[in-house]
Design a protein around this motif. Sequence first.
Motif, short mmCIF file in Angstrom:
data_model
loop_
_atom_site.label_atom_id
_atom_site.label_comp_id
_atom_site.label_asym_id
_atom_site.label_seq_id
_atom_site.Cartn_x
_atom_site.Cartn_y
_atom_site.Cartn_z
N SER A 184 37.60 40.23 18.49
CA SER A 184 36.64 41.16 19.06
C SER A 184 37.34 42.32 19.76
O SER A 184 37.79 42.20 20.89
CB SER A 184 35.71 40.44 20.05
OG SER A 184 34.82 41.37 20.64
N ARG A 186 35.77 44.96 20.57
CA ARG A 186 34.80 45.40 21.58
C ARG A 186 35.05 44.68 22.91
O ARG A 186 35.02 45.29 23.98
CB ARG A 186 33.37 45.15 21.10
CG ARG A 186 32.87 46.20 20.13
CD ARG A 186 31.50 45.85 19.56
NE ARG A 186 30.50 45.60 20.58
CZ ARG A 186 29.86 46.55 21.27
NH1 ARG A 186 30.14 47.83 21.04
NH2 ARG A 186 28.95 46.23 22.16
N GLU A 187 35.29 43.39 22.84
CA GLU A 187 35.54 42.65 24.08
C GLU A 187 36.86 43.09 24.72
O GLU A 187 36.95 43.20 25.95
CB GLU A 187 35.56 41.15 23.82
CG GLU A 187 35.77 40.35 25.10
CD GLU A 187 35.43 38.88 24.94
OE1 GLU A 187 35.36 38.19 25.98
OE2 GLU A 187 35.26 38.42 23.81
N SER A 221 42.93 35.18 21.47
CA SER A 221 42.18 36.18 20.70
C SER A 221 42.42 37.59 21.24
O SER A 221 42.42 38.56 20.47
CB SER A 221 40.69 35.86 20.71
OG SER A 221 40.15 35.91 22.01
N SER A 225 43.66 40.54 18.88
CA SER A 225 42.87 41.78 18.80
C SER A 225 43.77 42.98 19.03
O SER A 225 43.68 43.99 18.33
CB SER A 225 41.74 41.75 19.84
OG SER A 225 40.80 40.73 19.54
N TRP A 363 27.05 47.68 25.30
CA TRP A 363 27.38 46.29 25.61
C TRP A 363 26.26 45.62 26.41
O TRP A 363 25.77 46.16 27.38
CB TRP A 363 28.68 46.22 26.41
CG TRP A 363 29.14 44.82 26.71
CD1 TRP A 363 28.72 44.00 27.72
CD2 TRP A 363 30.11 44.08 25.98
NE1 TRP A 363 29.37 42.80 27.65
CE2 TRP A 363 30.23 42.82 26.59
CE3 TRP A 363 30.90 44.37 24.87
CZ2 TRP A 363 31.11 41.84 26.13
CZ3 TRP A 363 31.77 43.40 24.40
CH2 TRP A 363 31.86 42.15 25.03
N LYS A 370 28.81 41.78 19.98
CA LYS A 370 29.00 41.70 18.53
C LYS A 370 28.59 43.00 17.87
O LYS A 370 27.51 43.53 18.10
CB LYS A 370 28.19 40.53 17.97
CG LYS A 370 28.72 39.17 18.43
CD LYS A 370 27.97 38.03 17.79
CE LYS A 370 28.55 36.69 18.22
NZ LYS A 370 27.82 35.55 17.63
N SER A 371 29.48 43.50 17.02
CA SER A 371 29.29 44.85 16.47
C SER A 371 28.08 44.96 15.56
O SER A 371 27.53 46.03 15.37
CB SER A 371 30.55 45.29 15.72
OG SER A 371 30.87 44.39 14.69
N GLU A 380 33.03 47.48 15.92
CA GLU A 380 34.37 47.03 15.56
C GLU A 380 35.03 48.00 14.59
O GLU A 380 36.19 48.40 14.77
CB GLU A 380 34.32 45.63 14.94
CG GLU A 380 33.85 44.52 15.86
CD GLU A 380 34.91 44.11 16.87
OE1 GLU A 380 36.06 43.91 16.46
OE2 GLU A 380 34.56 43.98 18.05
#
Length: 478
Positions: A184, A186-187, A221, A225, A363, A370-371, A380
């Motif tokens: 992720s 985005r995260e 993760s 990423s 967000w 989640k994209s 993403e």
Amino acid sequence: MESVIVGVCVVGFHHTRSVVSHHRMLFIANGSRGPEVEYWIGGSTDLSTRWANLPFQSLPDGSHSHEEDYSYFMLYYEPDPYNPSEAEQEPTTFFGISCNRQIRTTELLHKSADVTRSTVQKSVVVVARKPIFGPIREKLAVVTRAYFLQGNFEDRTIITTLHDNLVQLFQHGIGESELYNGMSLRELIYRFRWKTLVLFKALLLEPKILFFGSNTELLCSSQFSLVSLIPGLIDHLDDCSSPSLDSLENMVSRSSSLKSSDRESMLKYMGLPLQIFGRGGVFNSYTPLQQLESLTCGETRFYLIGSTNSLLLSQKYKYADILVNVDENTVEILNPAYTNCLQLTAQDRKWIDALSYSVVLSWTDEILGKSESVSFVGSEDYIRQQFDEYLMALLSTVKYDMFLRRFGEHPPAEALIPHIDGNPVADFGPDWIAQWKVTNNYRIFQKCTDDELFDVVLPQHVSHGGMSFEDVQKKMAM
């Protein structure tokens, strides 16, 4: 074609005569057992016997405090020259993902004689030739839960079935989307905001980067990423498990053609992926204490590693040039040699603040970032595209700077010079570029790229120009 899936195993933690601190596996007394591989299926050889650290990587420090946790890690594979099935293979990197759980012994239908505590902790591990953690994770989670629910760890039918299903699933190979699945961006951006670009630029400088966090899956993760932001690198991590590996450098060659509409052709022409983890480098997203000492001596000059053991925080200057705390979303530059070169320029901040703003704006906790729940901007794919453009502009600018230093105001008549005012290198940071030029990945980049990349990609910061009122608003929102 060799199977993508190398094997599946079960690792159990045996308390017999072991000395355990509140960190669970700070050390084990002589004669104790601790974590052990109990079962292996895959190939003609039990490869788990070659990896002394696999049990510790599969059951990370602190994992007993979570109902369920995951660990991603790397394994150095050295073929056995006396084994005919391995004789033609080369040393490389394999990738492990484990799902660990625990159960009260009162819930077991079959309790073996060595079960002496109130709980039993085990993990199910998949070892693959590529880091396909996303596609494997959900299947691994379901199987591990079912394995525990059956209450009899001696019955490993479900483990064998998992192995067979995974072999069949990947029998035709894997695609790029499967490698990015489960990472992720985005995260990563939401947590670290502008510091994400600091980490990205730091990774290219080959320092010793230590990630710390109490949640092993998030710890691992986050690193993957970050690594995936370098185009194509996820699919080229063959050398990352040992500082002695450098097979990919020997395969790199200068591109003799370019099809600008083809992304793969464009990336190759630009010298991507950069070979970050070549000779002298290591990437291991979860590194147990048993393995850490080996990284602080000998051939290892730089690394990207992760740990869940809080004792390292008190020894951070020993193990890290840069410390990333995933629990607190902080980035600490410990080595003064990297302080100036990792200061973002005004154009860097403008660009990363705008990118961060697009993620923050879309967000919500409900969608967990989640994209597929957001529009393209802030997704993403959008983040990956933005970093692709940033990196290619950076590489082009470095080549343009070298060109200007070489020819100045008298370039060759045949040279295609872009219409750029001044030297754009200042927008990326001259100190950073000077530091990058002493790295191993820069040397390889120079060897396999044309001197005039700026003929193809404009040598200019992707955020070139002054600050608008909207830019100021975004900066304040960060």
